[in-house]
Motif scaffolding. Structure first.
Motif, PDB file in Angstrom:
ATOM      1  N   UNK A 167     -14.339   4.445  -0.296  1.00  0.00           N
ATOM      2  CA  UNK A 167     -14.950   4.483  -1.796  1.00  0.00           C
ATOM      3  C   UNK A 167     -14.386   3.810  -2.871  1.00  0.00           C
ATOM      4  N   UNK A 168     -12.903   3.534  -2.789  1.00  0.00           N
ATOM      5  CA  UNK A 168     -12.204   2.945  -3.759  1.00  0.00           C
ATOM      6  C   UNK A 168     -12.425   1.537  -3.361  1.00  0.00           C
ATOM      7  N   UNK A 169     -12.391   0.921  -2.334  1.00  0.00           N
ATOM      8  CA  UNK A 169     -13.022  -0.187  -2.317  1.00  0.00           C
ATOM      9  C   UNK A 169     -14.207  -0.919  -2.864  1.00  0.00           C
ATOM     10  N   UNK A 229      -1.178  11.348   1.354  1.00  0.00           N
ATOM     11  CA  UNK A 229      -2.314  11.337   0.478  1.00  0.00           C
ATOM     12  C   UNK A 229      -3.290  10.249   0.621  1.00  0.00           C
ATOM     13  N   UNK A 289     -25.058   0.201   0.698  1.00  0.00           N
ATOM     14  CA  UNK A 289     -24.258   0.134   2.219  1.00  0.00           C
ATOM     15  C   UNK A 289     -24.550   1.318   2.843  1.00  0.00           C
ATOM     16  N   UNK A 344       1.988   7.133  -6.566  1.00  0.00           N
ATOM     17  CA  UNK A 344       1.013   8.037  -6.811  1.00  0.00           C
ATOM     18  C   UNK A 344       1.420   9.713  -6.611  1.00  0.00           C
ATOM     19  N   UNK A 378     -12.021   8.248   1.175  1.00  0.00           N
ATOM     20  CA  UNK A 378     -11.887   7.894  -0.313  1.00  0.00           C
ATOM     21  C   UNK A 378     -11.386   6.499  -0.348  1.00  0.00           C
ATOM     22  N   UNK A 379     -10.851   5.900   0.440  1.00  0.00           N
ATOM     23  CA  UNK A 379     -10.260   4.283   0.453  1.00  0.00           C
ATOM     24  C   UNK A 379     -11.362   3.551   0.557  1.00  0.00           C
ATOM     25  N   UNK A 391       2.260   2.033  -3.436  1.00  0.00           N
ATOM     26  CA  UNK A 391       1.280   2.844  -4.160  1.00  0.00           C
ATOM     27  C   UNK A 391       1.100   4.346  -4.099  1.00  0.00           C
ATOM     28  N   UNK A 392       0.904   4.475  -2.751  1.00  0.00           N
ATOM     29  CA  UNK A 392       0.753   5.890  -2.376  1.00  0.00           C
ATOM     30  C   UNK A 392       1.986   6.636  -2.673  1.00  0.00           C
ATOM     31  N   UNK A 408     -22.892   3.348  -7.863  1.00  0.00           N
ATOM     32  CA  UNK A 408     -24.005   4.164  -7.203  1.00  0.00           C
ATOM     33  C   UNK A 408     -24.992   3.108  -6.437  1.00  0.00           C
ATOM     34  N   UNK A 462       0.927  -1.128  -0.058  1.00  0.00           N
ATOM     35  CA  UNK A 462      -0.065  -0.081  -0.085  1.00  0.00           C
ATOM     36  C   UNK A 462       0.970   1.227   0.161  1.00  0.00           C
ATOM     37  N   UNK A 502     -15.247   0.545  -5.550  1.00  0.00           N
ATOM     38  CA  UNK A 502     -15.048   0.642  -6.935  1.00  0.00           C
ATOM     39  C   UNK A 502     -14.241  -0.720  -7.316  1.00  0.00           C
ATOM     40  N   UNK A 503     -13.387  -1.294  -6.055  1.00  0.00           N
ATOM     41  CA  UNK A 503     -12.515  -2.260  -6.929  1.00  0.00           C
ATOM     42  C   UNK A 503     -13.435  -3.340  -7.024  1.00  0.00           C
ATOM     43  N   UNK A 504     -14.568  -3.456  -6.166  1.00  0.00           N
ATOM     44  CA  UNK A 504     -15.623  -4.696  -6.336  1.00  0.00           C
ATOM     45  C   UNK A 504     -16.191  -4.283  -7.776  1.00  0.00           C
TER      46      UNK A 504
END
Lengths: 431, 183
Positions: free
Chosen positions: B116-118, B108, B182, B56, B113-114, B52-53, B176, B49, B120-122
């Motif tokens: 939300x990104x989880x 960062x 959730x 980025x 956000x993390x 990645x940070x 969405x 992780x 999105x990963x799904x």
């Protein structure tokens, strides 16, 4: 659609910094005026970042495995980032697989019925034949780790063959609800006659749909004992659970399209949690889900099922992972009598049936009607190519008002060059 | 490799080289994490992780190196490990030598956000392979739509673009929906 396409392009340009200063200014002014645009930009940006992270994580893992810097076990919480290589499922609970373009009789099927979050407060703790279970002792350790490790048990290689046989005879009825018909609509309602015709279809299409873990059930047991870890969060809260995991075993034994689409959470005494408690423990559910999928994800390739001619075929497999807080966690396939024993199964009365249909795009009627006892739906599809998957889903939702229907379209093929291969399927659920 | 070489390798898309170099710091970081209650798995996870940070961060145009890159990397790891410990409701003093004390902003990291990104990963698990390929080629590898159309066998650039649009539309819609479930 045109303008939306342009908007996405515009957002791309904005986010990638390819706009001129004036364009940026104009765009930002527009965003300030238009909250919908602003949120669109945010969504798109986040999605792009997620895509990049996943790709980046794959690169990092590649380096890590090359350099021997890390062991091969345990992806843990980063799992969500890493394991995105598998193929699409169009809906959380549903997948459509096929093997097409063979002779008319060949029906290769697969539709997994949509069973999301079945919450049934009265649901009794499943009674499971102990012979069907893979049980083992669990060492609770100190509770300091995110997961609780499981001890290895003794080997029982001599029983391997027996267990394997047992495994193979089991669970032919996984797809009882699901059948697939090519170029033909089969209305399979609750009438007995029609049910028989459905069974015929399954027989005809060669129902040997059982893939096996190499070395059989005992080998799987060993593997699970080693790898299944009780997630810490639910462990601390005294929550137990069962996850239904479905996945495709391809003809060359690879596991793909993993999804877990059914959960039941229980308290320490094994009583199912109420709906509100389920909601409150969503995190535990997620942990169980990810954890259960992981077992199969990291598994070595399976032995694929074979058709009547002995050729390996792609199949859908279903397994349950039961987390037992007292150390008797287990993995088991669907039981013969799914109706009562299966903790994840919807009550039979809730289901009218699920049907799959495959169709050649050229045969798609201008007005196609979803036929069925309780289905009332007629809608004109003028141009199939313009129809997005979402629109199919909308059609379905419309129909749902009159007793739900589900239409899924395999977009991979929808968008493939060979447009003669359009697949879609539908199922419907009573209410 | 010098810090500058690592940075320019990352920016030029030659990440593999850079990651290999940064991986040399892993044993030391792992030792730190293990000594404060972590295990192999979490150490590796946190280190990945942190890479990645870091990457980025480096890819941002306003990135400026104010300390040694390895020191910065330690700082990110310390932050992530501390964050993890907080989640586990433990808060031991972390004594890491030669490191920076970084805030969430510095590295960062944004919890919301993390999350939300989880989601999105799904979501990305639910779009087709082709969609994922397009996304990855376009947004991560920065390939042109012309190249993408050719490589993925689209009949025209426009049809590739249309598909990309459909993929994006679908992904956002799915996101969405799952947010809706959730919350």
């Amino acid at each position: 659609m045109r303008s939306e396409l342009e908007q996405i392009e515009l957002i791309d340009q904005y986010l990638s910094g390819k706009m001129s200063a004036e364009q940026v200014e104009a765009f930002e002014a527009q965003m300030a005026q238009d909250p919908a645009l602003k949120s669109m930009v945010k969504d798109q940006q986040l999605l792009i970042q997620t895509v990049s992270r996943q790709a980046l994580m794959a690169e990092i893992n590649a380096v890590a495995s090359l350099g021997g810097a890390a062991t091969a076990t345990g992806w843990g919480l980063t799992q969500w980032l890493i394991t995105v290589i598998s193929v699409a499922t169009l809906s959380v609970g549903a997948l459509l697989i096929y093997n097409y373009s063979t002779s008319e009789e060949d029906q290769i099927l697969i539709e997994e019925s949509q069973e999301e979050l079945v919450l049934n407060e009265e649901e009794v703790l499943p009674l499971i034949d102990s012979a069907e279970l893979i049980s083992f002792q669990m060492d609770t350790e100190e509770g300091d780790e995110e997961v609780v490790e499981v001890n290895d048990g003794p080997d029982k290689q001599d029983e391997q063959l027996k267990v394997k046989l047992q495994l193979e005879t089991n669970d032919q009825n996984t797809q009882n609800n699901n059948l697939l018909v090519k170029n033909d609509v089969v209305v399979n309602d609750q009438l007995e006659t029609k049910q028989t015709s459905a069974k015929k279809l399954i027989k005809k299409s060669d129902a040997n749909l059982k893939a096996t873990y190499p070395g059989g059930r005992l080998a799987l047991e060993k593997f699970v004992k080693k790898e299944l870890k009780y997630p810490r969060t639910p462990y601390d809260k005294g929550i137990q659970g069962t996850v239904k995991v479905t996945f495709i075993v391809t003809a060359d034994g690879k596991i793909t399209e993993l999804s877990s689409n059914c959960f039941i959470l229980k308290d320490r005494e094994g009583r199912p949690l109420s709906t509100s408690k389920m909601m409150a423990n969503k995190k535990s559910q997620n942990f169980f889900e990810e954890n259960a999928e992981r077992i199969f994800r990291i598994s070595q390739p399976w032995e694929p099922a074979t058709d009547s001619e002995g050729n390996p075929v792609l199949t859908l497999q279903t397994w349950y992972v039961n987390y037992d807080i007292n150390g008797k966690s287990s993995v088991y396939p669907p039981l013969e009598d799914e109706g009562t024993d299966n903790p994840c199964k919807l009550e039979a009365k809730d289901w009218e049936k699920v049907e799959v249909r495959i169709m050649n795009v050229k045969d798609l009627p201008k007005n196609f009607v979803l036929k069925g006892e309780n289905i009332i739906e007629a809608r004109s599809i003028k141009d199939v190519e313009d129809l997005s998957t979402d629109q199919y889903r909308e059609i379905c939702q419309d129909a749902a008002k009159n007793h739900c229907c589900v239409v899924y379209l395999d977009v991979n093929h929808f968008w493939s060059k060979d447009e003669s291969q359009l697949y879609y399927n539908y199922g419907y659920i009573k209410n | 490799m010098t810090d500058q070489e690592i940075i320019s390798a990352i920016r030029k898309g030659k990440r593999e080289k850079a990651i290999k170099e940064l991986y040399k710091e892993y044993p030391k970081i792992k030792a730190n994490i293990l000594s404060s209650g972590g295990d192999d798995e979490i150490a590796r996870e946190i280190f990945h992780d942190s890479l990645i940070l870091l990457i980025e961060k480096v890819n941002k145009s306003d990135f400026e190196l104010t300390a040694k890159l390895s020191t910065f990397l330690y700082g990110i790891n310390r932050f992530l490990w501390k964050n993890e410990l907080r989640k586990r409701r433990r808060n031991p003093e972390l004594e890491w030598k030669d490191t920076l004390i970084l805030s969430a902003d510095d590295v960062g990291y944004n919890e919301e956000k993390e999350e939300q990104m989880k989601v999105l990963a799904k979501v990305l698990n639910q779009v087709t392979d082709k969609c994922k390929k397009i996304f990855e080629m376009f947004y991560f590898k920065k390939e042109s739509m012309t190249d993408i159309a050719q490589k993925l066998g689209f009949t025209s650039v426009n049809s590739a673009k249309t598909q990309k649009y459909k993929c994006m539309e679908r992904a956002i819609k799915l996101a969405k929906e799952s947010n809706h479930h959730t919350t």
